[in-house]
Design a protein around this motif. Structure first.
Motif, mmCIF file in Angstrom:
data_model
loop_
_atom_site.group_PDB
_atom_site.id
_atom_site.type_symbol
_atom_site.label_atom_id
_atom_site.label_comp_id
_atom_site.label_asym_id
_atom_site.label_seq_id
_atom_site.Cartn_x
_atom_site.Cartn_y
_atom_site.Cartn_z
ATOM 1 N N ASP A 1 37.930 42.313 32.956
ATOM 2 C CA ASP A 1 38.875 41.509 32.174
ATOM 3 C C ASP A 1 39.047 40.098 32.744
ATOM 4 N N SER A 2 38.098 39.683 33.575
ATOM 5 C CA SER A 2 38.112 38.343 34.191
ATOM 6 C C SER A 2 39.366 38.113 35.019
ATOM 7 N N ARG A 3 39.652 39.070 35.889
ATOM 8 C CA ARG A 3 40.769 38.978 36.827
ATOM 9 C C ARG A 3 40.323 39.513 38.172
ATOM 10 N N TYR A 4 40.804 38.859 39.243
ATOM 11 C CA TYR A 4 40.657 39.417 40.587
ATOM 12 C C TYR A 4 41.846 40.344 40.792
ATOM 13 N N LYS A 5 41.589 41.505 41.385
ATOM 14 C CA LYS A 5 42.653 42.477 41.609
ATOM 15 C C LYS A 5 42.583 43.011 43.029
ATOM 16 N N ILE A 6 43.759 43.251 43.595
ATOM 17 C CA ILE A 6 43.885 43.880 44.905
ATOM 18 C C ILE A 6 44.889 45.013 44.736
ATOM 19 N N SER A 7 44.514 46.209 45.203
ATOM 20 C CA SER A 7 45.389 47.380 45.066
ATOM 21 C C SER A 7 46.797 47.078 45.558
ATOM 22 N N ASP A 8 47.775 47.631 44.864
ATOM 23 C CA ASP A 8 49.194 47.528 45.218
ATOM 24 C C ASP A 8 49.739 46.102 45.140
ATOM 25 N N MET A 9 49.046 45.191 44.460
ATOM 26 C CA MET A 9 49.554 43.828 44.267
ATOM 27 C C MET A 9 49.587 43.536 42.775
ATOM 28 N N ARG A 10 50.729 43.112 42.307
ATOM 29 C CA ARG A 10 50.856 42.737 40.894
ATOM 30 C C ARG A 10 49.998 41.505 40.602
ATOM 31 N N ALA B 1 32.494 44.434 41.849
ATOM 32 C CA ALA B 1 32.372 43.607 40.650
ATOM 33 C C ALA B 1 32.047 44.489 39.446
ATOM 34 N N ASN B 2 32.861 44.348 38.406
ATOM 35 C CA ASN B 2 32.660 45.073 37.155
ATOM 36 C C ASN B 2 32.256 44.086 36.070
ATOM 37 N N ARG B 3 31.220 44.417 35.355
ATOM 38 C CA ARG B 3 30.635 43.525 34.352
ATOM 39 C C ARG B 3 31.634 43.132 33.270
ATOM 40 N N GLY B 4 31.687 41.825 33.000
ATOM 41 C CA GLY B 4 32.495 41.304 31.902
ATOM 42 C C GLY B 4 31.655 41.241 30.637
ATOM 43 N N LYS B 5 31.941 40.281 29.783
ATOM 44 C CA LYS B 5 31.230 40.186 28.509
ATOM 45 C C LYS B 5 29.927 39.399 28.610
ATOM 46 N N SER B 6 29.774 38.568 29.668
ATOM 47 C CA SER B 6 28.541 37.804 29.848
ATOM 48 C C SER B 6 28.265 37.653 31.344
ATOM 49 N N TRP B 7 27.062 37.162 31.668
ATOM 50 C CA TRP B 7 26.659 37.053 33.064
ATOM 51 C C TRP B 7 25.535 36.044 33.188
ATOM 52 N N CYS C 1 36.253 31.948 39.952
ATOM 53 C CA CYS C 1 34.998 32.549 39.513
ATOM 54 C C CYS C 1 34.087 31.426 39.025
ATOM 55 N N THR C 2 32.830 31.466 39.440
ATOM 56 C CA THR C 2 31.875 30.424 39.065
ATOM 57 C C THR C 2 30.825 30.923 38.073
ATOM 58 N N VAL C 3 31.011 32.117 37.551
ATOM 59 C CA VAL C 3 30.111 32.675 36.535
ATOM 60 C C VAL C 3 30.921 32.816 35.247
ATOM 61 N N ILE C 4 30.407 32.254 34.158
ATOM 62 C CA ILE C 4 31.107 32.378 32.877
ATOM 63 C C ILE C 4 31.022 33.855 32.470
ATOM 64 N N ASP D 1 37.874 34.559 28.871
ATOM 65 C CA ASP D 1 39.025 34.420 29.766
ATOM 66 C C ASP D 1 38.626 33.944 31.170
ATOM 67 N N HIS D 2 37.376 33.531 31.324
ATOM 68 C CA HIS D 2 36.829 33.113 32.619
ATOM 69 C C HIS D 2 37.707 32.093 33.348
ATOM 70 N N GLU D 3 38.229 31.104 32.649
ATOM 71 C CA GLU D 3 39.021 30.041 33.283
ATOM 72 C C GLU D 3 40.262 30.582 33.996
ATOM 73 N N GLY D 4 40.741 31.744 33.588
ATOM 74 C CA GLY D 4 41.914 32.348 34.224
ATOM 75 C C GLY D 4 41.580 33.195 35.433
ATOM 76 N N MET D 5 40.302 33.292 35.785
ATOM 77 C CA MET D 5 39.900 34.132 36.916
ATOM 78 C C MET D 5 40.018 33.312 38.199
ATOM 79 N N ARG D 6 41.212 33.369 38.771
ATOM 80 C CA ARG D 6 41.530 32.616 39.978
ATOM 81 C C ARG D 6 42.541 33.401 40.808
ATOM 82 N N MET D 7 42.636 33.051 42.081
ATOM 83 C CA MET D 7 43.536 33.776 42.978
ATOM 84 C C MET D 7 43.964 32.842 44.111
ATOM 85 N N LYS D 8 45.214 32.950 44.496
ATOM 86 C CA LYS D 8 45.757 32.161 45.601
ATOM 87 C C LYS D 8 45.216 32.699 46.934
ATOM 88 N N PHE D 9 44.869 31.790 47.839
ATOM 89 C CA PHE D 9 44.320 32.129 49.154
ATOM 90 C C PHE D 9 45.019 31.221 50.162
#
Length: 126
Positions: free
Chosen positions: A25-34, A52-58, A107-110, A114-122
């Motif tokens: 779904d073009s999201r980074y996820k970490i267990s137990d974190m909203r 990594a789970n396949r999205g709609k394109s690669w 994320c640098t792969v389209i 929803d690719h543009e929303g695939m980001r995470m604070k570090f």
């Protein structure tokens, strides 16, 4: 047990292990974190275990997501932190940036519309 298995186990024991899912779904996820966020110490050894789970394109090379670290202040790339992710689980032995501050993973792969929303604070602490 082979020397390689022992060496890998030793590296993992000394590293901060961070398990992430780069999801379909073009999201980074970490267990137990909203909301997925990563916080590390400057210069800390890190083992990124990314599923990594396949999205709609690669990409043509088979990459389905990217994992690139940018400095939040100027959006410049952090050297050595431009990873391409293939389907399945991969491990990357990394070192946290030496400069404390705010960063962003993008994320640098389209991967979908929803690719543009695939980001995470570090965050890198002193």
């Amino acid at each position: 047990m082979s020397a390689l298995v022992v060496a890998c186990a030793a590296a993992e024991a000394q590293s901060h292990v961070i398990e992430i899912t780069a999801d379909h779904d073009s999201r980074y996820k970490i267990s137990d974190m909203r909301t997925a966020e990563i916080t590390v110490k400057a210069g800390e050894p890190i083992l990124l275990r990314i599923t990594a789970n396949r999205g709609k394109s690669w990409n043509r090379d088979g990459s389905i997501h990217g994992f690139t670290l940018l400095r939040a202040k100027d959006r410049s790339r952090v050297e050595g932190w431009d990873l391409l992710l293939k389907p399945g689980t991969q491990e990357f032995q990394m070192t946290a940036p030496a400069e404390p501050g705010n960063y962003e993973v993008v994320c640098t792969v389209i991967c979908s519309e929803d690719h543009e929303g695939m980001r995470m604070k570090f965050t890198v602490l002193p």
